[in-house]
Scaffold this active site. Sequence first.
Site, mmCIF file in Angstrom:
data_model
loop_
_atom_site.group_PDB
_atom_site.id
_atom_site.type_symbol
_atom_site.label_atom_id
_atom_site.label_comp_id
_atom_site.label_asym_id
_atom_site.label_seq_id
_atom_site.Cartn_x
_atom_site.Cartn_y
_atom_site.Cartn_z
ATOM 1 C CD GLU A 207 -2.844 4.954 0.130
ATOM 2 O OE1 GLU A 207 -2.064 5.214 -0.793
ATOM 3 O OE2 GLU A 207 -2.459 4.543 1.259
ATOM 4 C CD1 TRP B 186 8.624 3.668 -4.317
ATOM 5 C CD2 TRP B 186 8.560 4.177 -2.142
ATOM 6 N NE1 TRP B 186 7.308 3.703 -3.932
ATOM 7 C CE2 TRP B 186 7.231 4.019 -2.602
ATOM 8 C CE3 TRP B 186 8.773 4.490 -0.795
ATOM 9 C CZ2 TRP B 186 6.125 4.164 -1.771
ATOM 10 C CZ3 TRP B 186 7.680 4.648 0.045
ATOM 11 C CH2 TRP B 186 6.372 4.476 -0.446
ATOM 12 C CG ASP C 199 1.624 -4.783 -7.698
ATOM 13 O OD1 ASP C 199 2.115 -3.901 -6.979
ATOM 14 O OD2 ASP C 199 1.020 -5.780 -7.225
ATOM 15 C CD GLU D 63 4.462 1.988 -5.164
ATOM 16 O OE1 GLU D 63 3.515 1.984 -4.356
ATOM 17 O OE2 GLU D 63 4.496 2.744 -6.142
#
Length: 378
Positions: free
Chosen positions: A329, A121, A171, A174
């Site tokens: 989202e 990630w 940020d 990502e």
Amino acid sequence: MHPTTAEPIGTDALQALARRSHDVIAEHQAPSGAYPASPTFSAYRGYAWYRDGAFTAEGMSRYGAVASVDAFHDWATRVLVARADVVRSLVARRAAGDEPGNEEMLPTRFTLDGADGNDPWWDFQTDGYGTWLWSVVTHAERHGLDLARWADGIAVATDYLAAFWDRPCYDWWEEHVGHRHGSTFGAIFAGLTAAARSGALDAARADAAAAAAERIRATVLAEAVADGHLAKWVGSTAVDASLAACAVPYGLVAPGSPLAVGTLDAIRRDLATPGVHRFAADVFYGGGQWLLLTCLLGWNEAATGDVAAARARLEWVAAHATPEGHLPEQVPDHLLHPEARAEWLERWGTVATPLLWSHGMYLVLADELGLLPPKDER
């Protein structure tokens, strides 16, 4: 220009979606107390973020779900306390002039039981820890709770942020790891300011937190302003919708001040239609409109008295709930880069739905507008 929806949505329907938002969050909260980012989305499933969880907790705190929010802050504290020795080592190394690598820093997301996780990630972000500090202190102040329960976690997060607030990192999204970001500065400022006033820290830590917060504000004003608005990162002239948080709730700039007004005006001009995009160059799922950012802009509008605009944002969000009452989202109503959407659909499948952060932000804005259900009906 005020946002509008095709058909006005009445108060009863808005309150019903608030109930549903509470229920979705409560249903998916892990036994550990963690709020999973999204229970079904392939890239998020099984993970919790401090940033997402902190905003989700704020919505649930406003709704009155105190036990749920306490459990989240318990989880967040356990995760931090388990890494107290790591943070002490990182802080000591930086003080000695040895800069740790990004891979050595605290992760940005954890498994629901508090482990680091094994999936690759974009994993070094500091805004989540700042937002959590703001969230836990705000929750305790709202409900008259003793912060001693979370004091050890507050101390670890404070030490980490006071040492590393100025270090470039990913940020909110990502992305852009090599920069110092306006909204990250805002999150850390809010967290250290909250920690300093909380009474949960010893005097030396409280003084260090307050001093770091003032250095953050000075840095932003000197280096992260462009064309009358806060900048996406130091050296940029672009705006990012997350920068609205630097006014409300982070308080880095005063709501209604020229810099706050300039930032909100730039977001409305460049990113709001009336749903809100992240930033102009966004290609994630084609660069759609994010429900949580629409609520964030509405939160700022409500806080400065533009209730009509704020309610229109809330109605726009409510209009994009699924038949099951799930908030996604983002939605593809007005894609900035439609040619990029197919790549993400192929990589990760359909957009994260439900996203608990969207539901949490819906609760926040509904509360700002007095549109939560009456307490005896929750």
